[in-house]
Structure formats: C-alpha cells, structure tokens
Design a protein around this motif. Sequence first.
Motif, PDB file in Angstrom:
ATOM      1  N   PRO A  49       0.869  -1.269   0.097  1.00  0.00           N
ATOM      2  CA  PRO A  49      -0.072   0.281   0.148  1.00  0.00           C
ATOM      3  C   PRO A  49       0.837   1.322   0.105  1.00  0.00           C
ATOM      4  CG  PRO A  49      -0.009  -0.999   2.234  1.00  0.00           C
ATOM      5  CD  PRO A  49       0.688  -2.090   1.346  1.00  0.00           C
ATOM      6  N   ASP A  50       2.184   1.237   0.390  1.00  0.00           N
ATOM      7  CA  ASP A  50       2.869   2.516   0.384  1.00  0.00           C
ATOM      8  C   ASP A  50       3.264   2.692  -0.960  1.00  0.00           C
ATOM      9  OD1 ASP A  50       4.362  -0.075   0.993  1.00  0.00           O
ATOM     10  OD2 ASP A  50       6.075   1.454   0.908  1.00  0.00           O
ATOM     11  N   ILE A  51       3.436   1.775  -1.646  1.00  0.00           N
ATOM     12  CA  ILE A  51       3.905   1.863  -3.011  1.00  0.00           C
ATOM     13  C   ILE A  51       2.728   2.369  -3.909  1.00  0.00           C
ATOM     14  CG2 ILE A  51       4.652   0.521  -5.204  1.00  0.00           C
ATOM     15  CD1 ILE A  51       6.816   1.052  -3.068  1.00  0.00           C
ATOM     16  N   ASP A  52       1.334   1.885  -3.543  1.00  0.00           N
ATOM     17  CA  ASP A  52       0.198   2.482  -4.085  1.00  0.00           C
ATOM     18  C   ASP A  52       0.127   3.951  -3.830  1.00  0.00           C
ATOM     19  OD1 ASP A  52      -0.673  -0.069  -5.293  1.00  0.00           O
ATOM     20  OD2 ASP A  52      -1.826  -0.601  -3.264  1.00  0.00           O
ATOM     21  N   ALA A  53       0.261   4.410  -2.738  1.00  0.00           N
ATOM     22  CA  ALA A  53       0.175   5.790  -2.241  1.00  0.00           C
ATOM     23  C   ALA A  53       1.136   6.532  -2.914  1.00  0.00           C
ATOM     24  CB  ALA A  53       0.485   5.899  -0.471  1.00  0.00           C
ATOM     25  N   GLU A  54       2.550   6.081  -3.357  1.00  0.00           N
ATOM     26  CA  GLU A  54       3.492   6.852  -3.908  1.00  0.00           C
ATOM     27  C   GLU A  54       3.046   7.155  -5.282  1.00  0.00           C
ATOM     28  OE1 GLU A  54       7.087   4.459  -4.137  1.00  0.00           O
ATOM     29  OE2 GLU A  54       8.423   6.379  -4.402  1.00  0.00           O
ATOM     30  N   ASN A  55       2.486   6.000  -6.085  1.00  0.00           N
ATOM     31  CA  ASN A  55       2.306   5.885  -7.337  1.00  0.00           C
ATOM     32  C   ASN A  55       0.955   7.010  -7.723  1.00  0.00           C
ATOM     33  OD1 ASN A  55       4.025   3.919  -8.261  1.00  0.00           O
ATOM     34  ND2 ASN A  55       2.685   2.284  -8.036  1.00  0.00           N
ATOM     35  N   TRP A  56       0.263   6.906  -6.428  1.00  0.00           N
ATOM     36  CA  TRP A  56      -0.823   8.007  -6.585  1.00  0.00           C
ATOM     37  C   TRP A  56      -0.504   9.294  -6.420  1.00  0.00           C
ATOM     38  CZ3 TRP A  56      -5.779   8.918  -7.904  1.00  0.00           C
ATOM     39  CH2 TRP A  56      -6.558   9.978  -7.288  1.00  0.00           C
ATOM     40  N   ALA A  57       0.497   9.555  -5.663  1.00  0.00           N
ATOM     41  CA  ALA A  57       1.076  10.917  -5.579  1.00  0.00           C
ATOM     42  C   ALA A  57       1.672  11.546  -6.747  1.00  0.00           C
ATOM     43  CB  ALA A  57       2.089  10.929  -4.215  1.00  0.00           C
ATOM     44  N   ILE A  58       2.218  10.426  -7.376  1.00  0.00           N
ATOM     45  CA  ILE A  58       2.813  10.797  -8.655  1.00  0.00           C
ATOM     46  C   ILE A  58       2.114  11.139  -9.751  1.00  0.00           C
ATOM     47  CG2 ILE A  58       4.541  10.179 -10.544  1.00  0.00           C
ATOM     48  CD1 ILE A  58       5.923   8.364  -8.378  1.00  0.00           C
ATOM     49  N   VAL A  59       1.034  10.315  -9.888  1.00  0.00           N
ATOM     50  CA  VAL A  59      -0.019  10.479 -11.057  1.00  0.00           C
ATOM     51  C   VAL A  59      -0.803  11.614 -10.846  1.00  0.00           C
ATOM     52  CG1 VAL A  59       0.185   8.184 -12.124  1.00  0.00           C
ATOM     53  CG2 VAL A  59      -1.637   8.708 -10.367  1.00  0.00           C
ATOM     54  N   THR A  60      -1.125  11.950  -9.649  1.00  0.00           N
ATOM     55  CA  THR A  60      -2.272  13.024  -9.421  1.00  0.00           C
ATOM     56  C   THR A  60      -1.477  14.462  -9.483  1.00  0.00           C
ATOM     57  OG1 THR A  60      -1.936  12.691  -7.075  1.00  0.00           O
ATOM     58  CG2 THR A  60      -4.133  11.922  -8.086  1.00  0.00           C
ATOM     59  N   SER A  61      -0.150  14.383  -9.427  1.00  0.00           N
ATOM     60  CA  SER A  61       0.513  15.687  -9.712  1.00  0.00           C
ATOM     61  C   SER A  61       0.256  16.375 -11.008  1.00  0.00           C
ATOM     62  CB  SER A  61       1.886  15.265  -9.517  1.00  0.00           C
ATOM     63  OG  SER A  61       2.720  16.609 -10.063  1.00  0.00           O
ATOM     64  N   TRP A  62       0.107  15.404 -12.047  1.00  0.00           N
ATOM     65  CA  TRP A  62      -0.225  15.603 -13.342  1.00  0.00           C
ATOM     66  C   TRP A  62      -1.388  16.571 -13.597  1.00  0.00           C
ATOM     67  CZ3 TRP A  62       2.643  16.663 -17.558  1.00  0.00           C
ATOM     68  CH2 TRP A  62       2.079  16.776 -18.639  1.00  0.00           C
ATOM     69  N   ASN A  63      -1.557  17.503 -14.255  1.00  0.00           N
ATOM     70  CA  ASN A  63      -2.680  18.417 -14.357  1.00  0.00           C
ATOM     71  C   ASN A  63      -2.924  18.317 -16.122  1.00  0.00           C
ATOM     72  OD1 ASN A  63      -4.654  20.433 -15.532  1.00  0.00           O
ATOM     73  ND2 ASN A  63      -4.451  21.462 -13.514  1.00  0.00           N
ATOM     74  N   ASN A  64      -4.005  17.529 -16.431  1.00  0.00           N
ATOM     75  CA  ASN A  64      -4.263  17.448 -17.961  1.00  0.00           C
ATOM     76  C   ASN A  64      -4.451  18.640 -18.636  1.00  0.00           C
ATOM     77  OD1 ASN A  64      -3.806  15.239 -19.704  1.00  0.00           O
ATOM     78  ND2 ASN A  64      -5.708  14.992 -19.996  1.00  0.00           N
ATOM     79  N   ASP A  65      -5.097  19.528 -17.890  1.00  0.00           N
ATOM     80  CA  ASP A  65      -5.592  20.609 -18.696  1.00  0.00           C
ATOM     81  C   ASP A  65      -4.241  21.708 -18.907  1.00  0.00           C
ATOM     82  OD1 ASP A  65      -8.002  19.863 -18.663  1.00  0.00           O
ATOM     83  OD2 ASP A  65      -8.494  20.796 -16.767  1.00  0.00           O
ATOM     84  N   SER A  66      -3.493  21.982 -18.054  1.00  0.00           N
ATOM     85  CA  SER A  66      -2.295  22.838 -18.132  1.00  0.00           C
ATOM     86  C   SER A  66      -1.125  21.764 -18.825  1.00  0.00           C
ATOM     87  CB  SER A  66      -2.076  23.515 -16.842  1.00  0.00           C
ATOM     88  OG  SER A  66      -1.564  22.429 -15.768  1.00  0.00           O
ATOM     89  N   LYS A  67      -0.897  20.484 -18.740  1.00  0.00           N
ATOM     90  CA  LYS A  67       0.021  19.674 -19.359  1.00  0.00           C
ATOM     91  C   LYS A  67       1.223  19.712 -18.564  1.00  0.00           C
ATOM     92  CE  LYS A  67      -2.760  18.276 -22.536  1.00  0.00           C
ATOM     93  NZ  LYS A  67      -3.518  17.058 -22.231  1.00  0.00           N
TER      94      LYS A  67
END
Lengths: 194, 70
Positions: A49-67
């Motif tokens: 689960p700590d790796i899931d949390a890490e992956n989540w933190a990384i992917v949610t940084s991306w803003n698809n509107d502002s790229k």
Amino acid sequence: MDYKKIIGYHGTDAKNEDSILKNNFAESSGKQWLGNGVYFFVEEILNPPDIDAENWAIVTSWNNDSKINTYLNYIVLEAEIELNGNIFLDLDTVEGLEIFNIVRSAILEKLKIAKKKRLKNDLSDSAIIEEIKKQTKVKIIKKKMYVKLTSFERKNKLFSRIPNVSILVVSNPIENINKHTIKIKNKGEIKNDS
Amino acid sequence: MTVDEFKKEFFENFNKVSPEQLVAELEANGVEFEEYEEELPFNININPLPIIVEDVYNSADESYDYTLAA
C-alpha cells in the motif's frame, strides 16, 4: 476479517508535510469515491500500500489541462488508524455490502415519495456513504476498488470493476487519527515524464 | 457491528428525515435532481408502426421467411 487497527498510507504534495505532521490530515470533500474524508491505501493487492500511495502521489501531480505537474516533490505518510466500535464499516464483507444496499434501498424508497424531483444522473456511492455517516456513528469506510495508478492508465481512461487497491477513508481526522502515529514513509521527486 | 445493530441506529434517525430533506441532503452531496414531469397515461390511440407485408408476398425469393409477416 476483524480489524482493531490498520496502517494506512497517504501520498500527497510534499509541501503538505509540515501541516499534516503538525495539525493532522485535512479532509477532502466534493465528489469523492467513498465520501468525504482522508484517503489511505491499506493492504496489499498488487503492490504494497505504500507503493500504491507513492504511485498515486506521482500520477495526481499531473494536470491534464495545463499539461504540467502541479508539484514536483511528493511525500508518502503513514498513519495508524484505530477501528473501534461502530465507527468502522467494511464494504469488503457481505455484512458491509448488505448494510450499504439496505441504505441505498431506503434512500430510493424515500425518493419515490419526493415526486417532484428525480435523479438527473446517478445516486452516487459517495452520497449514500455520506448519508450512512450522517445517520450513524460510522466514520471510517474500507473498500477494495480499481484506481488508475499510472499515467498510461489515466491517459487511456481505463475503467474496471475488478479492484487493484484497498482504500480506507477516514472522516473527522482530528478525532479518528492519532496524529502522533503519523510519520514519513517515503519522499521523492517527480520527473517530468512520470 | 452487526447488520441488525446498524439498521436500528440508522433507521432511528433516517425515519425522521422527510423526502424533501433527503433530496436537499443528497443535493448537498453532489447528487443532481431534475423536476419530475407526471407521465401521461398510456395513449391507446397511438398509431402502431405499420407492418409492411407487401414486399414479402411479392417476393420471388422462395427462401424468404414468410413467418416474418405473421
């Protein structure tokens, strides 16, 4: 499975570190998967689960509107959450699902009486969970679900009903999370191609 | 928590909520509603879709499934 306490992992922007360690987590609100609260990854399905949390933190940084990545440093925090008494509802058990469906049916029955309005879209799980929390002592929900944890999954808008992670959402964190158990599990930097 | 314990606690409070209050609570939690139009009673005078049988009987194709015209 009976739980007394559970370890959860929360991935977020590293700039939130000081505030969380000092004041505890802040509750997310709005359109959430399982209602308002602080979201943790718990239990291992595909990854710890700590790796899931890490992956989540990384992917949610991306803003698809502002790229662009909205933050370049992330943090994974660990917390111990007590699941005492009637505050915990486990939606991965048959009893938990029975409870959820009883409430859904009760809401729908009452909506039939409110004849002047009908659902425009859908009765979200999140809204049903909020009603459960409003009318009972339940404040912590656990549910296995599918969450897109890679940029490839997000870009391709994958959808699945088969879970890949186990989520715990905690309302009223000041009361339900002992801030002295919160500690840093991991920190990292987000590369622009993440 | 057993299902019976949950039901007792939940319905003790939920039964006091009026349908209108429930709509307001759900709306506050992001559920969208629209005004409900009373549905018209079933209109028996609505013309049914015509069943076109002419082509079937005029067809020279012996393999045509005539049961379709029934």
